[in-house]
Every structure is written in C-alpha cells, then in structure tokens.
Design a protein around this motif. Structure first.
Motif, mmCIF file in Angstrom:
data_model
loop_
_atom_site.group_PDB
_atom_site.id
_atom_site.type_symbol
_atom_site.label_atom_id
_atom_site.label_comp_id
_atom_site.label_asym_id
_atom_site.label_seq_id
_atom_site.Cartn_x
_atom_site.Cartn_y
_atom_site.Cartn_z
ATOM 1 N N LEU A 93 0.845 -1.177 0.000
ATOM 2 C CA LEU A 93 0.000 0.000 0.000
ATOM 3 C C LEU A 93 0.887 1.235 0.000
ATOM 4 O O LEU A 93 1.917 1.283 0.663
ATOM 5 C CB LEU A 93 -0.896 0.037 1.245
ATOM 6 C CG LEU A 93 -1.932 -1.066 1.345
ATOM 7 C CD1 LEU A 93 -2.682 -0.946 2.655
ATOM 8 C CD2 LEU A 93 -2.901 -0.998 0.189
ATOM 9 N N ALA A 99 -1.731 -9.888 5.477
ATOM 10 C CA ALA A 99 -3.080 -10.330 5.803
ATOM 11 C C ALA A 99 -3.000 -11.680 6.490
ATOM 12 O O ALA A 99 -2.284 -12.570 6.057
ATOM 13 C CB ALA A 99 -3.920 -10.424 4.542
ATOM 14 N N GLU A 135 -9.187 -10.853 5.052
ATOM 15 C CA GLU A 135 -8.389 -9.633 5.011
ATOM 16 C C GLU A 135 -7.757 -9.446 3.629
ATOM 17 O O GLU A 135 -7.672 -8.326 3.127
ATOM 18 C CB GLU A 135 -7.310 -9.669 6.087
ATOM 19 C CG GLU A 135 -7.864 -9.545 7.496
ATOM 20 C CD GLU A 135 -6.785 -9.668 8.559
ATOM 21 O OE1 GLU A 135 -5.605 -9.878 8.204
ATOM 22 O OE2 GLU A 135 -7.124 -9.550 9.737
ATOM 23 N N ARG A 176 -10.433 -8.151 1.460
ATOM 24 C CA ARG A 176 -10.744 -6.770 1.816
ATOM 25 C C ARG A 176 -9.700 -5.817 1.242
ATOM 26 O O ARG A 176 -10.035 -4.768 0.699
ATOM 27 C CB ARG A 176 -10.803 -6.631 3.343
ATOM 28 C CG ARG A 176 -11.269 -5.243 3.786
ATOM 29 C CD ARG A 176 -11.328 -5.096 5.296
ATOM 30 N NE ARG A 176 -12.191 -6.096 5.891
ATOM 31 C CZ ARG A 176 -11.813 -6.909 6.893
ATOM 32 N NH1 ARG A 176 -10.609 -6.837 7.394
ATOM 33 N NH2 ARG A 176 -12.653 -7.788 7.398
ATOM 34 N N MET A 177 -8.409 -6.196 1.338
ATOM 35 C CA MET A 177 -7.347 -5.338 0.811
ATOM 36 C C MET A 177 -7.410 -5.243 -0.713
ATOM 37 O O MET A 177 -7.220 -4.163 -1.288
ATOM 38 C CB MET A 177 -5.982 -5.859 1.261
ATOM 39 C CG MET A 177 -5.688 -5.540 2.716
ATOM 40 S SD MET A 177 -4.010 -5.908 3.140
ATOM 41 C CE MET A 177 -4.185 -7.565 3.749
ATOM 42 N N LYS A 204 -8.056 -1.840 -2.821
ATOM 43 C CA LYS A 204 -7.148 -1.420 -3.886
ATOM 44 C C LYS A 204 -7.934 -1.153 -5.171
ATOM 45 O O LYS A 204 -7.676 -0.177 -5.885
ATOM 46 C CB LYS A 204 -6.101 -2.499 -4.118
ATOM 47 C CG LYS A 204 -5.050 -2.114 -5.127
ATOM 48 C CD LYS A 204 -4.018 -3.203 -5.277
ATOM 49 C CE LYS A 204 -3.021 -2.864 -6.362
ATOM 50 N NZ LYS A 204 -2.070 -3.967 -6.592
#
Length: 164
Positions: free
Chosen positions: A8, A22, A27, A30-31, A35
């Motif tokens: 990130l 993660a 997770e 979710r990431m 993005k």
C-alpha cells in the motif's frame, strides 16, 4: 511477494510504502477490494471462461510404423508413441464429451420432472383454494337464497290463505 502480502502507498508521504500482511483470506479479499475501489475509473481485467477442449482430427493412416517391434529404427518408436498418444487423447475427449452430454440430458430431464411435479402441486393447491373460496361465498348465497325462498313460501302461503 507472498499471497498474503499487499503493498500500500501512503498518500501523506507519497514516497514510503507499507507492507501489510493479511492473516486471513477475508483480510486479503478486503485489501484487494480496497485497492480496486481506490481508483474506480481504472479498467479491471475480467478473465474469460476457459474454452472447451477440441478434438484433433483422426490421424491419417501411417503405413510404415513398426511400433516397438523388432526391426524398428530408433526414431520409429517415437513416431508410434506420438500417434498412439494423440489417438488415446482423442478417444478420451470423445468419451468425456459423450458423458457430459448424457449428464446434461439427465439434468434437463430431472428439471422437467421437477417443473411438472411443481405445476401439478400448484394446480392442486389452486383448485383447493378456489374450492374453499367458493364454499366461503356459497353460504352467503345460500343464506340469501334461503331467505328469498322463505319469503316466497310465506307469500305463497299468504296467497293460499287469501284464496280460502
């Protein structure tokens, strides 16, 4: 980079990168979603469905192949093996295709049977509902009809009494 690591970029500094690991698949998802949603105007590549395997045309008749028999040259066996492998693959694909067609036909037949059974069940319940509804209406009609008949009978009796 492992599967559970996502890079990130921090917007305040603009230069530093932070690696977030993660711990669960949720997770990771979710990431990835964050993005994707960070730049909604960017086009997202959507993979196409895998194409079905196609059968190769049957092999032409090969006259000079000796196979693994005595007297065959060192290159002949490889030619024989390649032709045999192609034919086995072609037969396997034909068999898989026929099995798939049979399964599809069976599935379609089951769907039709279930639809038919469901329609019959629905029709039966519809008839039951209409019958119940009709019975609910009929007592009112019967009461009205009975009252009319009783009034007619009374008027008939009164007419008879007047005639006497």
């Amino acid at each position: 980079m492992s599967r559970n690591t996502v890079n990130l970029v921090q917007e305040d500094s603009g230069q530093s990168e932070e690696k977030i690991v993660a711990k669960t698949p949720v997770e990771v998802q979710r990431m990835k979603l964050a993005k994707l949603m960070s730049n909604p105007s960017k086009i997202v590549p959507i993979p196409e469905r895998p194409k079905e395997k196609t059968m190769a045309a049957p092999a032409d008749f090969v006259r000079n192949v000796m196979g693994s028999s005595a007297g065959a040259g060192s290159g002949e066996f490889h030619v024989y093996r390649r032709i045999r492998r192609r034919e086995c693959t072609r037969e396997k694909l034909m068999q898989e295709k026929s099995e798939k067609e049979l399964k599809d036909e069976e599935f379609q037949r089951q769907i039709e049977e279930k639809k038919k059974a469901l329609e019959e069940k629905t029709a039966k319940k519809r008839q039951k509902r209409l019958k119940k509804k009709q019975k609910a209406k009929d007592p009112k009609k019967q009461k009205v009809d009975t009252q009319e008949k009783s009034e007619e009978n009374k008027s008939d009796e009164s007419d008879e009494n007047e005639e006497d």
